[in-house]
Design a protein around this motif. Structure first.
Motif, short mmCIF file in Angstrom:
data_model
loop_
_atom_site.label_atom_id
_atom_site.label_comp_id
_atom_site.label_asym_id
_atom_site.label_seq_id
_atom_site.Cartn_x
_atom_site.Cartn_y
_atom_site.Cartn_z
N GLY A 70 -17.31 -12.32 -54.43
CA GLY A 70 -17.64 -13.61 -53.83
C GLY A 70 -19.03 -13.61 -53.24
N THR A 71 -19.27 -14.52 -52.33
CA THR A 71 -20.61 -14.68 -51.76
C THR A 71 -20.68 -14.40 -50.26
OG1 THR A 71 -20.19 -17.04 -51.38
CG2 THR A 71 -21.23 -16.43 -53.48
N THR A 72 -19.56 -14.08 -49.63
CA THR A 72 -19.55 -13.94 -48.17
C THR A 72 -18.96 -12.61 -47.76
OG1 THR A 72 -19.30 -16.34 -47.93
CG2 THR A 72 -18.82 -14.99 -46.00
N PHE A 73 -19.70 -11.92 -46.88
CA PHE A 73 -19.25 -10.66 -46.30
C PHE A 73 -19.31 -10.80 -44.79
CE2 PHE A 73 -20.35 -6.60 -44.35
CZ PHE A 73 -19.36 -5.76 -44.84
N ASN A 74 -18.23 -10.47 -44.10
CA ASN A 74 -18.14 -10.58 -42.65
C ASN A 74 -18.02 -9.19 -42.01
OD1 ASN A 74 -18.14 -13.40 -42.77
ND2 ASN A 74 -15.91 -13.46 -42.99
N LEU A 75 -18.80 -8.97 -40.98
CA LEU A 75 -18.73 -7.71 -40.25
C LEU A 75 -18.47 -8.02 -38.78
CD1 LEU A 75 -19.10 -4.63 -40.80
CD2 LEU A 75 -21.43 -4.89 -39.91
N HIS A 76 -17.39 -7.45 -38.26
CA HIS A 76 -17.02 -7.67 -36.86
C HIS A 76 -17.60 -6.53 -36.03
CE1 HIS A 76 -13.95 -10.83 -37.81
NE2 HIS A 76 -14.06 -10.25 -39.00
N VAL A 77 -18.61 -6.84 -35.23
CA VAL A 77 -19.34 -5.82 -34.48
C VAL A 77 -19.45 -6.21 -33.01
CG1 VAL A 77 -20.67 -5.09 -36.48
CG2 VAL A 77 -21.58 -6.87 -34.98
N SER A 78 -19.74 -5.22 -32.18
CA SER A 78 -20.03 -5.47 -30.76
C SER A 78 -20.93 -4.35 -30.27
CB SER A 78 -18.73 -5.53 -29.94
OG SER A 78 -18.09 -4.27 -29.92
N LEU A 79 -21.34 -4.46 -29.00
CA LEU A 79 -22.22 -3.47 -28.38
C LEU A 79 -21.58 -2.94 -27.10
CD1 LEU A 79 -25.66 -5.35 -28.62
CD2 LEU A 79 -24.70 -3.69 -30.24
N PRO A 80 -21.99 -1.78 -26.64
CA PRO A 80 -21.54 -1.33 -25.32
C PRO A 80 -21.91 -2.36 -24.26
CG PRO A 80 -22.69 0.43 -26.48
CD PRO A 80 -22.90 -0.81 -27.29
N SER A 81 -21.16 -2.42 -23.18
CA SER A 81 -21.34 -3.47 -22.18
C SER A 81 -22.72 -3.44 -21.53
CB SER A 81 -20.26 -3.34 -21.10
OG SER A 81 -20.33 -2.05 -20.49
N TRP A 82 -23.35 -2.28 -21.50
CA TRP A 82 -24.64 -2.16 -20.82
C TRP A 82 -25.82 -2.53 -21.72
CZ3 TRP A 82 -27.83 1.16 -23.40
CH2 TRP A 82 -27.24 2.12 -24.23
N LEU A 83 -25.58 -2.70 -23.01
CA LEU A 83 -26.67 -2.89 -23.96
C LEU A 83 -26.86 -4.37 -24.28
CD1 LEU A 83 -28.77 -1.58 -25.83
CD2 LEU A 83 -26.97 -1.31 -27.55
N HIS A 84 -28.08 -4.87 -24.14
CA HIS A 84 -28.36 -6.29 -24.35
C HIS A 84 -28.38 -6.66 -25.84
CE1 HIS A 84 -31.00 -9.89 -24.77
NE2 HIS A 84 -30.30 -10.30 -23.72
N HIS A 85 -29.06 -5.86 -26.66
CA HIS A 85 -29.10 -6.15 -28.10
C HIS A 85 -29.46 -4.88 -28.86
CE1 HIS A 85 -33.41 -6.64 -27.04
NE2 HIS A 85 -33.66 -6.31 -28.30
N ASN A 86 -29.17 -4.91 -30.14
CA ASN A 86 -29.44 -3.78 -31.01
C ASN A 86 -29.67 -4.33 -32.42
OD1 ASN A 86 -29.79 -1.13 -31.86
ND2 ASN A 86 -28.00 -0.39 -30.72
N TYR A 87 -29.93 -3.43 -33.38
CA TYR A 87 -30.27 -3.90 -34.72
C TYR A 87 -29.53 -3.12 -35.80
CZ TYR A 87 -34.24 -6.36 -32.65
OH TYR A 87 -35.03 -7.19 -31.89
N LEU A 88 -29.02 -3.89 -36.78
CA LEU A 88 -28.55 -3.35 -38.04
C LEU A 88 -29.55 -3.76 -39.12
CD1 LEU A 88 -24.75 -4.25 -37.94
CD2 LEU A 88 -25.72 -1.95 -37.75
N GLN A 89 -29.46 -3.12 -40.26
CA GLN A 89 -30.20 -3.58 -41.44
C GLN A 89 -29.33 -3.29 -42.65
OE1 GLN A 89 -33.00 0.27 -40.51
NE2 GLN A 89 -34.00 -1.44 -41.47
N TYR A 90 -29.60 -3.96 -43.77
CA TYR A 90 -28.67 -3.79 -44.87
C TYR A 90 -29.36 -3.83 -46.23
CZ TYR A 90 -28.55 -8.90 -45.74
OH TYR A 90 -28.87 -10.20 -46.05
N GLU A 91 -28.64 -3.26 -47.17
CA GLU A 91 -29.05 -3.17 -48.58
C GLU A 91 -27.95 -3.85 -49.39
OE1 GLU A 91 -30.60 0.84 -50.40
OE2 GLU A 91 -28.45 0.68 -50.77
N LEU A 92 -28.31 -4.82 -50.24
CA LEU A 92 -27.34 -5.55 -51.04
C LEU A 92 -27.62 -5.27 -52.52
CD1 LEU A 92 -24.99 -7.65 -51.05
CD2 LEU A 92 -26.75 -9.42 -51.28
N ASP A 93 -26.60 -4.77 -53.21
CA ASP A 93 -26.72 -4.45 -54.64
C ASP A 93 -27.93 -3.57 -54.91
OD1 ASP A 93 -24.44 -5.97 -55.15
OD2 ASP A 93 -25.59 -7.80 -55.46
#
Length: 372
Positions: A70-93
């Motif tokens: 299909g066309t949609t991929f969902n990832l359920h993520v969170s961060l530790p309570s003390w961390l404001h933001h973080n980064y993922l990156q991805y490779e498709l096909d």
């Protein structure tokens, strides 16, 4: 009068049967949507399953892969309570896409769109280093989703500092001098993953910004020899890393830039001590060899050092090689690589993404010769 029984209902059934004798049930046009637990995933790199039974990606470029339809991929993520933001990156096909910012107040699943329907593969990478904080994965969802394992291939472990992390390399979204330190991290584009991709091998990254062999860029520690055995490269870590998880054919060590640092100008800093540096480096290589007895050890210099510092580091590494080889006569000799000096164009004097491509191009022939 004789009343004949009525056969109207059975006759209707017979008629329907005759009409549909050649019918086939319609095919399902889409695969079923499935939510895949993190416990079914195959992370590659330093990670843990925490007390809440969620997956924590810890080390730089720690990764998980999936196939889906299909066309949609969902990832359920969170961060530790003390961390404001973080980064993922991805490779498709097989093609790198981009970094994705994860905010602590985002509770909806991360949605990644494929450009077309059909079957796809996706690899998710942690863009930042261990000291930035973990990215917590709860589940992944898509049509006909399956967890992938890394293909069987030789493995290189890259041990190093902020350069190895890909820190301060990517100012495409947050300009240098703005945001926080990890806003410019891009582990996927660092020299190590580039080398591994070019040589079609697997990799893990054991790297910490500012870290050294006997002292850090502006402090006496904790140094890499002090934290290497801890899962999150933190001195206070209670959890020790299980080194039987991976068996690298090559362990690349690129440390020394921070030992040579002049510091921050505030914290008192003694002159560089070459004797202590060499002694501590030898002990660290010996520690690594206890974890991976059959691995080829490769020591890299620093492209960030110039003139006298560059020559002194190269001499120190040559001394380390000589001593380690004499202590392990039956083992593979330690390999050395000395970078060409570079005027880095990334943030705060670090290599940029383009600089990392240059570093990787230097290293590819070197590592190619070392691979079995």
């Amino acid at each position: 009068m004789i009343v004949m029984p009525s056969f109207k209902f059975p006759l209707v059934l017979i008629a329907l049967y005759l009409l549909c004798a050649g019918c086939v049930a319609p095919k399902r046009t889409t695969a079923p949507y499935t939510l895949l637990s993190c416990l079914a995933m195959h992370p590659f790199g330093r990670s843990i399953i925490n007390e809440q039974h969620n997956l924590e990606l810890i080390s730089s470029a720690c990764q998980v892969g999936f196939s889906f339809e299909g066309t949609t991929f969902n990832l359920h993520v969170s961060l530790p309570s003390w961390l404001h933001h973080n980064y993922l990156q991805y490779e498709l096909d097989g093609v790198y896409q981009k970094r994705i910012r994860i905010d602590s107040d985002t509770f909806a699943p991360l949605v990644i769109k494929a450009p077309s329907a059909g079957k796809h593969t996706i690899w998710i990478y942690k863009a930042t280093e261990a000291h930035t904080g973990a990215i917590i994965i709860h589940a992944a969802g898509a049509q006909n989703i399956k967890a992938l394992q890394r293909p069987s291939a030789p493995l290189i472990e890259f041990i190093g500092n902020s350069i190895t992390c890909g820190a301060a390399a990517d100012a495409s979204e947050v300009p240098c001098g703005t945001g926080v330190y990890h806003d410019q991290h891009n582990a996927y584009m660092a020299y190590g993953p580039r080398v591994a991709l070019a040589l079609k091998v697997n990799y893990i990254m054991s790297s910490v910004s500012g870290i050294g062999i006997y002292r850090n860029w502006n402090s006496d520690g904790p140094t890499m020899p002090q934290v290497y055995e801890n899962t999150g490269f933190q001195l206070q870590d209670q959890q020790r890393w299980n080194f039987s998880t991976y068996t690298p054919q090559i362990v690349s060590i690129a440390l020394g830039t921070n030992d040579f640092s002049d510091g921050d100008g505030v914290t008192p800093r003694k002159p560089f001590d070459s004797t202590t540096f060499v002694q501590q480096y030898i002990q660290f290589v010996q520690l690594v060899k206890t974890k991976y007895p059959a691995a080829q050890i490769a020591l890299l210099s620093s492209a960030m050092l110039h003139d006298r510092k560059r020559s002194l580091l190269q001499n120190c590494l040559s001394a380390v090689k000589e001593k380690v080889d004499s202590l392990n006569p039956a083992a593979k000799p330690v390999a050395l690589y000395f970078f060409e000096p570079m005027q880095a164009k990334g943030c705060t004097g670090h290599p940029s993404i383009e600089d990392h491509a240059i570093l990787a191009s230097e290293l590819i022939p070197f590592f190619k010769k070392l691979l079995p």
